[in-house]
Write a protein that holds these residues in place. Structure first.
Motif, PDB file in Angstrom:
ATOM      1  N   LYS A 175       0.853  -1.185   0.000  1.00  0.00           N
ATOM      2  CA  LYS A 175       0.000   0.000   0.000  1.00  0.00           C
ATOM      3  C   LYS A 175       0.888   1.233   0.000  1.00  0.00           C
ATOM      4  O   LYS A 175       2.008   1.205   0.514  1.00  0.00           O
ATOM      5  CB  LYS A 175      -0.921   0.016   1.215  1.00  0.00           C
ATOM      6  N   HIS A 176       0.380   2.302  -0.568  1.00  0.00           N
ATOM      7  CA  HIS A 176       1.166   3.542  -0.633  1.00  0.00           C
ATOM      8  C   HIS A 176       0.819   4.441   0.552  1.00  0.00           C
ATOM      9  O   HIS A 176      -0.351   4.713   0.821  1.00  0.00           O
ATOM     10  CB  HIS A 176       0.893   4.299  -1.930  1.00  0.00           C
ATOM     11  N   LYS A 177       1.855   4.908   1.220  1.00  0.00           N
ATOM     12  CA  LYS A 177       1.675   5.785   2.367  1.00  0.00           C
ATOM     13  C   LYS A 177       2.385   7.110   2.111  1.00  0.00           C
ATOM     14  O   LYS A 177       3.532   7.141   1.682  1.00  0.00           O
ATOM     15  CB  LYS A 177       2.236   5.135   3.636  1.00  0.00           C
ATOM     16  N   ILE A 178       1.686   8.204   2.398  1.00  0.00           N
ATOM     17  CA  ILE A 178       2.266   9.545   2.283  1.00  0.00           C
ATOM     18  C   ILE A 178       2.703   9.997   3.671  1.00  0.00           C
ATOM     19  O   ILE A 178       1.887  10.081   4.592  1.00  0.00           O
ATOM     20  CB  ILE A 178       1.242  10.540   1.699  1.00  0.00           C
ATOM     21  N   GLU A 179       3.994  10.266   3.816  1.00  0.00           N
ATOM     22  CA  GLU A 179       4.530  10.767   5.082  1.00  0.00           C
ATOM     23  C   GLU A 179       4.927  12.225   4.910  1.00  0.00           C
ATOM     24  O   GLU A 179       5.693  12.564   4.004  1.00  0.00           O
ATOM     25  CB  GLU A 179       5.737   9.933   5.522  1.00  0.00           C
ATOM     26  N   LEU A 180       4.412  13.084   5.778  1.00  0.00           N
ATOM     27  CA  LEU A 180       4.644  14.523   5.668  1.00  0.00           C
ATOM     28  C   LEU A 180       5.859  14.949   6.479  1.00  0.00           C
ATOM     29  O   LEU A 180       6.215  14.324   7.481  1.00  0.00           O
ATOM     30  CB  LEU A 180       3.408  15.284   6.146  1.00  0.00           C
ATOM     31  N   ILE A 181       6.498  16.011   6.026  1.00  0.00           N
ATOM     32  CA  ILE A 181       7.613  16.570   6.786  1.00  0.00           C
ATOM     33  C   ILE A 181       7.066  17.242   8.048  1.00  0.00           C
ATOM     34  O   ILE A 181       5.882  17.581   8.136  1.00  0.00           O
ATOM     35  CB  ILE A 181       8.404  17.594   5.942  1.00  0.00           C
ATOM     36  N   GLU A 182       7.928  17.425   9.012  1.00  0.00           N
ATOM     37  CA  GLU A 182       7.507  18.004  10.285  1.00  0.00           C
ATOM     38  C   GLU A 182       7.042  19.447  10.076  1.00  0.00           C
ATOM     39  O   GLU A 182       7.673  20.243   9.384  1.00  0.00           O
ATOM     40  CB  GLU A 182       8.677  17.976  11.276  1.00  0.00           C
ATOM     41  N   GLY A 183       5.890  19.776  10.688  1.00  0.00           N
ATOM     42  CA  GLY A 183       5.351  21.128  10.598  1.00  0.00           C
ATOM     43  C   GLY A 183       4.572  21.415   9.331  1.00  0.00           C
ATOM     44  O   GLY A 183       4.218  22.575   9.068  1.00  0.00           O
TER      45      GLY A 183
END
Length: 355
Positions: A175-183
């Protein structure tokens, strides 16, 4: 006008699979024609045609169908479409469209012809029934003396995948997961103005993706703008501008195939097959927590988010490469690899290709 003089028209021998024909080269005919014998031999390959054929005696004859054929003259290959005519007095006519496509020259004094400034060929002699030398060979799908190597590969593929569902499936391997940068703050783009034509196209694409389960209705604080891109064939592709989302997405360091590595594998390859996956990214599911980041809106329809991996996300190629590496273990990696959404099979021998 024709009297009792010997045949002085220009004929060439054409081989189509196990069938052989004497084809008249006639620059006065606007298109290529197939006579009754070809129509009988290749009946299952004839397609409907609205064309009306006009003859020199002012007689008009509706085409009985069209017959697509791949012709090869010397090393040049191309596709021609023959119109089928029941009253044609010869087996086959190669008309002006053939002459223009292959740049045919006729040497009247030497009684020979050539194409694309290539070698000269003799015209077929009257009564030459053996037809040993074929100046032109053709392929009409499904008609051969014996299965070619390509057909054997296709037959094996059809045995392994006998039925292809019209519904777009998905894999459970990843599955594809989007991880965001901090803030990172939510990206919220305004909907872009579209012409009536583009808006209609957007609505058609969204409705289709809803039916296929690629997208679902959303209520997200994230929102990216859709755009309609015209493809080279004149059709349109529905895209979402994820550039702002990509700016706040963490990088994925998983390595994708580079061109040097691919070229090294192709160095000794004699047999190459390519599998072009249908909507490859849309066969990968999105992580539940990442769906809201893919939200977009279309005026008059509402807001939607992707259930499947959309095109344009920053780390989508890495996710797909992970999937390919899971599917193809190190034992076959030497011969099978993925490039973007294509699967490439390369071998040195045909026997290896069929394993």
């Amino acid at each position: 006008m024709r009297g009792n003089e010997p045949e002085n028209r220009f004929f060439v021998n054409v081989q189509i699979g196990k069938f052989t024909y004497r084809a008249l080269m006639d620059s006065g005919a606007q298109c290529c024609l197939a006579g009754p014998k070809m129509m009988q031999d290749l009946a299952d390959r004839i397609r409907p045609s609205p064309t009306v054929i006009g003859f020199a005696n002012s007689q008009d004859e509706s085409s009985s169908g069209c017959l697509p054929v791949m012709l090869q003259v010397d090393r040049e290959a191309g596709r021609v479409v023959l119109e089928c005519v029941k009253i044609l007095p010869v087996e086959m006519v190669l008309g002006a469209d053939f002459g223009r496509c292959w740049k045919v020259d006729i040497g009247m004094g030497r009684d020979q012809w050539r194409s694309n400034d290539g070698p000269w060929h003799d015209f077929a002699k009257p009564g030459d029934t053996k037809m040993r030398n074929y100046a032109i060979t053709a392929e009409c799908a499904g008609i051969t003396v014996k299965p070619s190597e390509r057909e054997l590969v296709l037959q094996k593929v059809m045995r392994l995948i006998p039925d292809v569902s019209v519904e777009l499936g998905y894999t459970d391997k990843i599955k594809h997961k989007i991880e965001l940068i901090e803030g990172a703050r939510p990206v919220c783009q305004r909907a872009r103005r579209m012409s009536d034509k583009m808006e209609k196209i957007a609505i058609e694409h969204v409705s289709k993706m809803l039916r296929e389960g690629i997208i679902e209705e959303a209520c997200s604080e994230w929102n990216s703008a859709p755009v309609i891109v015209k493809k080279s064939d004149g059709s349109h592709r529905f895209c979402v501008d994820y550039r702002d989302l990509n700016k706040v997405t963490k990088k994925d360091g998983y390595p994708c195939k580079n061109m040097d590595e691919i070229l090294d594998k192709l160095r000794k390859a004699r047999y190459i097959s390519k599998i072009d996956l249908k909507s490859a990214y849309h066969q990968v599911l999105m992580e539940e927590s990442s769906k809201e980041y893919t939200a977009f809106s279309v005026p008059g329809l509402g807001q939607f988010q992707f259930r499947r991996l959309p095109f344009g996300l920053k780390c989508a190629p890495m996710t797909f490469q992970r999937l390919m590496d899971k599917l193809f273990c190190s034992k076959v990696e030497k011969h099978v690899f993925a490039y973007l959404d294509d699967i490439i099979l390369v071998t040195e021998t045909f026997e290896q290709h069929m394993v």
